[in-house]
Design a protein around this motif. Sequence first.
Motif, PDB file in Angstrom:
ATOM      1  N   PRO A   1      34.428 122.877 -15.876  1.00 37.03           N
ATOM      2  CA  PRO A   1      33.578 123.983 -16.044  1.00 37.03           C
ATOM      3  C   PRO A   1      32.715 123.847 -17.312  1.00 37.03           C
ATOM      4  O   PRO A   1      32.379 125.036 -18.011  1.00 37.03           O
ATOM      5  N   PHE A   2      32.364 122.728 -17.735  1.00 39.65           N
ATOM      6  CA  PHE A   2      31.729 122.746 -18.975  1.00 39.65           C
ATOM      7  C   PHE A   2      30.962 121.201 -19.096  1.00 39.65           C
ATOM      8  O   PHE A   2      31.328 120.278 -18.340  1.00 39.65           O
ATOM      9  N   ARG A   3      30.189 121.042 -20.009  1.00 44.05           N
ATOM     10  CA  ARG A   3      29.537 119.586 -20.006  1.00 44.05           C
ATOM     11  C   ARG A   3      30.083 119.115 -21.703  1.00 44.05           C
ATOM     12  O   ARG A   3      30.216 119.952 -22.450  1.00 44.05           O
ATOM     13  N   LEU A   4      30.177 117.707 -21.773  1.00 40.80           N
ATOM     14  CA  LEU A   4      30.816 117.257 -22.858  1.00 40.80           C
ATOM     15  C   LEU A   4      29.605 116.265 -23.483  1.00 40.80           C
ATOM     16  O   LEU A   4      28.978 115.467 -23.051  1.00 40.80           O
TER      17      LEU A   4
ATOM     18  N   PRO B   1      22.843 125.505 -12.459  1.00 40.11           N
ATOM     19  CA  PRO B   1      22.663 126.388 -13.225  1.00 40.11           C
ATOM     20  C   PRO B   1      23.653 126.610 -14.173  1.00 40.11           C
ATOM     21  O   PRO B   1      23.660 126.790 -15.351  1.00 40.11           O
ATOM     22  N   ARG B   2      25.092 126.406 -13.980  1.00 42.74           N
ATOM     23  CA  ARG B   2      26.027 126.526 -14.559  1.00 42.74           C
ATOM     24  C   ARG B   2      26.628 124.954 -15.369  1.00 42.74           C
ATOM     25  O   ARG B   2      26.623 124.123 -14.450  1.00 42.74           O
ATOM     26  N   PRO B   3      27.057 124.810 -16.446  1.00 45.51           N
ATOM     27  CA  PRO B   3      27.326 123.514 -17.074  1.00 45.51           C
ATOM     28  C   PRO B   3      28.662 123.122 -16.120  1.00 45.51           C
ATOM     29  O   PRO B   3      29.416 123.890 -15.855  1.00 45.51           O
ATOM     30  N   LYS B   4      28.490 121.583 -15.844  1.00 50.09           N
ATOM     31  CA  LYS B   4      29.550 121.138 -14.823  1.00 50.09           C
ATOM     32  C   LYS B   4      29.652 119.582 -15.463  1.00 50.09           C
ATOM     33  O   LYS B   4      28.883 119.096 -15.770  1.00 50.09           O
ATOM     34  N   THR B   5      30.882 119.199 -15.122  1.00 49.77           N
ATOM     35  CA  THR B   5      31.214 117.805 -15.361  1.00 49.77           C
ATOM     36  C   THR B   5      31.844 117.285 -14.338  1.00 49.77           C
ATOM     37  O   THR B   5      33.134 118.085 -13.897  1.00 49.77           O
ATOM     38  N   TYR B   6      31.591 116.297 -13.610  1.00 45.12           N
ATOM     39  CA  TYR B   6      32.496 115.898 -12.540  1.00 45.12           C
ATOM     40  C   TYR B   6      33.270 114.347 -13.124  1.00 45.12           C
ATOM     41  O   TYR B   6      32.852 113.531 -13.757  1.00 45.12           O
ATOM     42  N   VAL B   7      34.400 114.355 -12.733  1.00 41.66           N
ATOM     43  CA  VAL B   7      35.445 113.268 -13.097  1.00 41.66           C
ATOM     44  C   VAL B   7      35.868 112.430 -11.813  1.00 41.66           C
ATOM     45  O   VAL B   7      36.286 113.175 -11.004  1.00 41.66           O
ATOM     46  N   LEU B   8      35.378 111.122 -11.693  1.00 36.93           N
ATOM     47  CA  LEU B   8      35.930 110.231 -10.616  1.00 36.93           C
ATOM     48  C   LEU B   8      36.683 109.154 -11.082  1.00 36.93           C
ATOM     49  O   LEU B   8      36.496 108.531 -12.003  1.00 36.93           O
ATOM     50  N   LYS B   9      37.601 109.094 -10.368  1.00 43.23           N
ATOM     51  CA  LYS B   9      38.715 108.063 -10.454  1.00 43.23           C
ATOM     52  C   LYS B   9      38.371 106.978  -9.747  1.00 43.23           C
ATOM     53  O   LYS B   9      38.329 106.981  -8.260  1.00 43.23           O
ATOM     54  N   PHE B  10      38.095 105.586 -10.269  1.00 42.80           N
ATOM     55  CA  PHE B  10      37.987 104.346  -9.323  1.00 42.80           C
ATOM     56  C   PHE B  10      39.209 103.380  -9.611  1.00 42.80           C
ATOM     57  O   PHE B  10      39.729 103.205 -10.482  1.00 42.80           O
ATOM     58  N   THR B  11      39.159 102.385  -8.526  1.00 44.71           N
ATOM     59  CA  THR B  11      39.933 101.307  -8.500  1.00 44.71           C
ATOM     60  C   THR B  11      39.108 100.263  -8.252  1.00 44.71           C
ATOM     61  O   THR B  11      38.216 100.239  -7.570  1.00 44.71           O
ATOM     62  N   PRO B  12      39.427  98.953  -8.526  1.00 45.22           N
ATOM     63  CA  PRO B  12      38.601  97.717  -8.283  1.00 45.22           C
ATOM     64  C   PRO B  12      38.547  97.645  -6.675  1.00 45.22           C
ATOM     65  O   PRO B  12      37.621  96.668  -6.465  1.00 45.22           O
ATOM     66  N   SER B  13      39.408  97.870  -6.003  1.00 46.29           N
ATOM     67  CA  SER B  13      39.400  97.913  -4.581  1.00 46.29           C
ATOM     68  C   SER B  13      38.224  98.384  -3.739  1.00 46.29           C
ATOM     69  O   SER B  13      37.960  97.729  -2.970  1.00 46.29           O
TER      70      SER B  13
END
Length: 1006
Positions: free
Chosen positions: A739-742, A716-728
């Motif tokens: 706490p917002f959408r981009l 119900p509230r705007p959210k954005t998740y940030v995930l960090k990946f590595t090739p392994s």
Amino acid sequence: MPVAVDRTPDMGASNDKGNTGDPLPPDATRADKTKKLRPHRIPKKSREVLEEQPVAGSSTEHAHEDGSTWSWRSLTESSASKVKPVFTKDGSYFMTASGVNVKIYSVASGQVVSTLSPANTSSQPAAKTGYGDAVTSMALSPHNAFQLFTASLDGCIRVWDFVDAVLLQTIDLGLPILHLAAHEKFKNEVCVALSKKTKKLNVNKNPTKEDNAVVMRVSLIPTNATARLPVQQPSETRHVGKARAPSALAFSPSGSWLVAIGAHKAYVARTTNLQSGFTKLISPDKLTCLAFHPTEEYFATGDTRGLVRLWYCLNDNIPSGVSGVEKKAPTTTLHWHAHPVASIAFTANGAYLLSGGDEAVLVIWQLHTGRKEFVPRVGAPISTVTLSTSNSNEEEYLLGLADASFVFVRSGTLRLGKTIARVKLDPAISHDRSSTSSRVPLAAHGISSTLILPSSHPSTLQLYSPTTSKLLSELEVSPSNRISRRDEKALEPCRVEVSAISDSGEWLATLDTREGDHSFRGEVYLKLWSWDRKAGQWTLNTRIDRPHGLAKVTAISFRPRTRDDASLLLTTTGEDGQIKVWGVRTSTTKAGGTENYWVARSTVRYRSEIPTHASWAQDGSLLAVSLGPYVVLYDPSTMLVLKTLSCPECSAIASTHFIGRSGRYIAIKGQRDLVLWDLVMDSVKWHYRSSTAITHLFSHPREDTFVVFEADVKSPRPKTYVLKFTPSASSPASSYFLPFRLQNIAACPSKWLMSNESSSFAFVGVTQDWNAVIFGDQIHLAESDPSEGKGLVGPAPVTKQTLFQDIFGKSAFADISSSKYNASAAVSSTTVPWKGKQVEESFRTPAYLMPPLSTLFDPLMDEFLKLRPPEEDGPGGDDKVEEEDVEMMEEEGGGDAPIVVGNRLERIVDDAEMVSMIELFKSHCLLRIPAPVTTAPTTPKVNGYHKYAPKVNGVAATTTPTVNGATIPTPKALPTKTAEIVSADLVPEPASSPVKAGQKRKKSVG
């Protein structure tokens, strides 16, 4: 929730011929025709790689950690407030509403010096009103000039000591407060307009947008039971009357009348008999704003039709003791605005009326004649108009614009003065830009450490420095009209949709479009801008009309890490199915110089697929283009296909990105799928699937890491998740929460980071609410506006210019001997002086756009002349003269503030200053000293004419300088040092040292 799916031998994305779902393209290379590797035929080396992967077919669920918030900071206001600013009595500061807070600005510096925030106090009401808690009205206390009244939607009246930034009192009324008015006639009392939290019903009994409200008289004295509590209750409230959708509330200057406006009515009540209620005055149009004449008993209103009305009805004709009476009143109409009038204000003497609205034009009405003057193009639609009296007793007009900026207009010249702005970004004037379909231009410029952001108009970009928190300039990409008549169809503005900057920072590519209709054909322009290091601005170099016809341009990308402009390439893709590569061509001008411009280098297609994205390897050796379910790798030199990758997991590939400096891996992003392809092993490394939409992906420029942004549309509230990946691993190494959408994201330079970790990220983005934010790992930026209240120590410093400086200039009376010349500061100055063609080109502009020449003279001369540093006296210093080639540099003694052309201050000279000036001229300039009788020398004749002696500045070299017939004594004849300075300014230079072109200037060491 996201699900990570590891590669299995049967499901891995492949480019082999055995994959029947996606046939092999005919132009694939031999390496693409590798047979499918069955499990029992896997080579030993490949089997060792697969053994390092998790068990085939396994999947892992990853829950987002809402508690891990990524560091971020907003660069813009939440919205442009429509509450009128309030000035202090001395005019040194003004206060503005900013959401729940009140910001205090210094008029002299234009900076926020303090913030009044109720969040840091215990003044929160017990029950929420459901309307939010934004400040809706402000007023200075009529009995204490250092106290401020604020009213908010949370139902609270707050009394602030803004000098010490202390909250003194909080009165809770329990209903949203729309407006507040105070008058010195009513001590410890205010009148407020409260929303009843209900809507007006139409004829069909359906609620409308108009609020039902009530006007009440509230005592600021609390009840005995709540006197010691942080939130108090008023000891007395009196009902005045009902009002429909009130838009303003004010007392007359004498305090005899209380007026509220709302919808089509003006509500008038006598303050001596408030219990009788309001008398309703009918208006043909909806009223929007209200202002009282400063001395006479009448008021003015603005309406939605663009009319300004003067109401002459505050007299005995208003019935007393009868409530609910509706009648018409005599009015005078002033009409110029084609759109609703947003704000009006009378001048201090009541002779003029100011009005402003969506036209971005300030109109000054002369009331006794009906004539009008205009201050056009103030920058954005006007939201508020406020009067200010500064320390110099000059009246100024403060305009609050709809893009959250402020502009001062000087009443003496009607010219724009100081502008206070951070980032001009406001959805209220975004011309109905859709946050889902329209693209947002966004880029970071490393050379100037600026962000290129969309401005308040879609055809304009703005350059903002996050390191200094200052708005540097605006770039009008496509000049266009910004307003249309009320009865005409709204103009379709040109919209800048894409902006991209080359790695070197020397080139900027923009894409602006305008949609067509039955009477107008659409426009698409690709523009290339070059960075002028001397001027510090972007200059248009090449314009390409319709690079892909009328089809939409889907991607623009510069080739990274190029040695020079000759190897620099620009790739564009469009919905016409074409992939175009543009290059720089150099030509020789007639003057013998070189000129660079952009031309089309090559055009290719791939089957009938539509390209959606193009990206380059870190070293610029490969070009990857996303086309439907394929990723095609091109050689940028020949544009031949090197390899084609098919990805069954992503039926519609959104973008493709090279990972790391080596470029071994390619991340393929779909709507919810993420596939990592190993180019060396020619196989899929892993596959990740998310339950939410994957919006953006960015690779680290130096490390084999990348981040993925996911938008939580179910929350119900705007959210954005940030995930960090590595090739392994297919599981994210770390996750964060915003706490917002981009809408759009761009990477920032690494020098903006405080962290020394090589894997740190920094980004700038534009949210769905059109706010600019910067976020990442330990962002290093300049301190923003103070979020806590700070005491105001004395009046704001104001530099007052004297009458002597008006005549002789500031440097004529500056104490140069007491100041030390900082040579190192002069060398490190970043301002480049005007030279040669730059001076000439500055005058190549239409006459109506040129500022007065009087304002250009001083800045131009300051660039050419250099302040002479004081020299210490030494032995034999009087006789020692040193020749020095003095460069033309800017004057360093004038302070660090930049010179603003057309920003000269107009002052009011008082009688005392004028008398002192007259006495000075009487005592020093009108001295009649008998001149010695001399015989004029005879000059020889040449060809029958006198051969005149050489002149310096129009004065003959052999003539003794005089003033009003009196010979001025030489500096040695004056007895004091003060007289020596005065006479030195009046005596012309001797004829023995005339200034000649091409000769070096001399200066004395002693």
